[in-house]
Motif scaffolding. Structure first.
Motif, PDB file in Angstrom:
ATOM      1  N   ALA A  47      -8.113  23.693  -3.924  1.00 20.87           N
ATOM      2  CA  ALA A  47      -8.122  23.708  -2.456  1.00 20.87           C
ATOM      3  C   ALA A  47      -9.419  24.320  -1.935  1.00 20.87           C
ATOM      4  CB  ALA A  47      -6.932  24.500  -1.925  1.00 20.87           C
ATOM      5  N   GLU A  48      -9.820  23.865  -0.768  1.00 18.92           N
ATOM      6  CA  GLU A  48     -11.004  24.410  -0.096  1.00 18.92           C
ATOM      7  C   GLU A  48     -10.649  25.791   0.464  1.00 18.92           C
ATOM      8  OE1 GLU A  48     -14.950  24.230   1.074  1.00 18.92           O
ATOM      9  OE2 GLU A  48     -13.852  22.644   0.036  1.00 18.92           O
ATOM     10  N   VAL A  49     -11.454  26.777   0.155  1.00 16.66           N
ATOM     11  CA  VAL A  49     -11.228  28.145   0.630  1.00 16.66           C
ATOM     12  C   VAL A  49     -12.148  28.379   1.824  1.00 16.66           C
ATOM     13  CG1 VAL A  49     -11.362  30.582   0.015  1.00 16.66           C
ATOM     14  CG2 VAL A  49     -10.600  28.927  -1.676  1.00 16.66           C
ATOM     15  N   LEU A  50     -11.592  28.936   2.888  1.00 15.65           N
ATOM     16  CA  LEU A  50     -12.395  29.230   4.073  1.00 15.65           C
ATOM     17  C   LEU A  50     -13.493  30.231   3.744  1.00 15.65           C
ATOM     18  CD1 LEU A  50      -9.600  29.780   6.743  1.00 15.65           C
ATOM     19  CD2 LEU A  50     -11.060  27.786   6.505  1.00 15.65           C
ATOM     20  N   THR A  51     -14.599  30.119   4.450  1.00 22.21           N
ATOM     21  CA  THR A  51     -15.631  31.145   4.324  1.00 22.21           C
ATOM     22  C   THR A  51     -15.112  32.409   5.000  1.00 22.21           C
ATOM     23  OG1 THR A  51     -16.658  30.553   6.430  1.00 22.21           O
ATOM     24  CG2 THR A  51     -17.463  29.402   4.456  1.00 22.21           C
ATOM     25  N   ARG A  52     -15.754  33.518   4.723  1.00 22.91           N
ATOM     26  CA  ARG A  52     -15.319  34.770   5.344  1.00 22.91           C
ATOM     27  C   ARG A  52     -15.401  34.668   6.866  1.00 22.91           C
ATOM     28  NH1 ARG A  52     -14.165  39.950   4.608  1.00 22.91           N
ATOM     29  NH2 ARG A  52     -14.730  40.277   2.473  1.00 22.91           N
ATOM     30  N   ARG A  53     -16.460  34.058   7.357  1.00 29.04           N
ATOM     31  CA  ARG A  53     -16.634  33.932   8.805  1.00 29.04           C
ATOM     32  C   ARG A  53     -15.514  33.098   9.431  1.00 29.04           C
ATOM     33  NH1 ARG A  53     -21.964  33.616  11.964  1.00 29.04           N
ATOM     34  NH2 ARG A  53     -21.222  33.020  14.005  1.00 29.04           N
TER      35      ARG A  53
END
Length: 74
Positions: A47-53
């Protein structure tokens, strides 16, 4: 025996520093992203993990949309 006694204060100091770091990260919410990444990767490694931002933006939007939080001016 004297070597073991001399090594203990450094161990205590290191444990105390580790605890303080953990506490500050939990209090500030910085550890939330690390928990999110660990959870996302354990559920679906591809799965694609969100960036911290992006994660922080989504988290802030959700917090501000919650009527229990009340009005925030700043």
């Amino acid at each position: 025996m004297s070597g073991a006694v001399a090594a203990r204060p450094g161990g205590r100091l290191r444990r105390a520093a580790h605890w303080v770091r953990w506490y500050v990260r939990e209090l500030s919410g910085e550890a939330a992203y690390d928990r999110y990444v660990a959870h996302a990767r354990s559920c679906d490694p591809d799965a694609e993990v969100l960036t911290r931002r992006a994660f922080e933006r989504r988290r802030t939007d959700a917090r501000e949309a919650d009527p229990r939080e009340g009005f925030r001016c700043c």
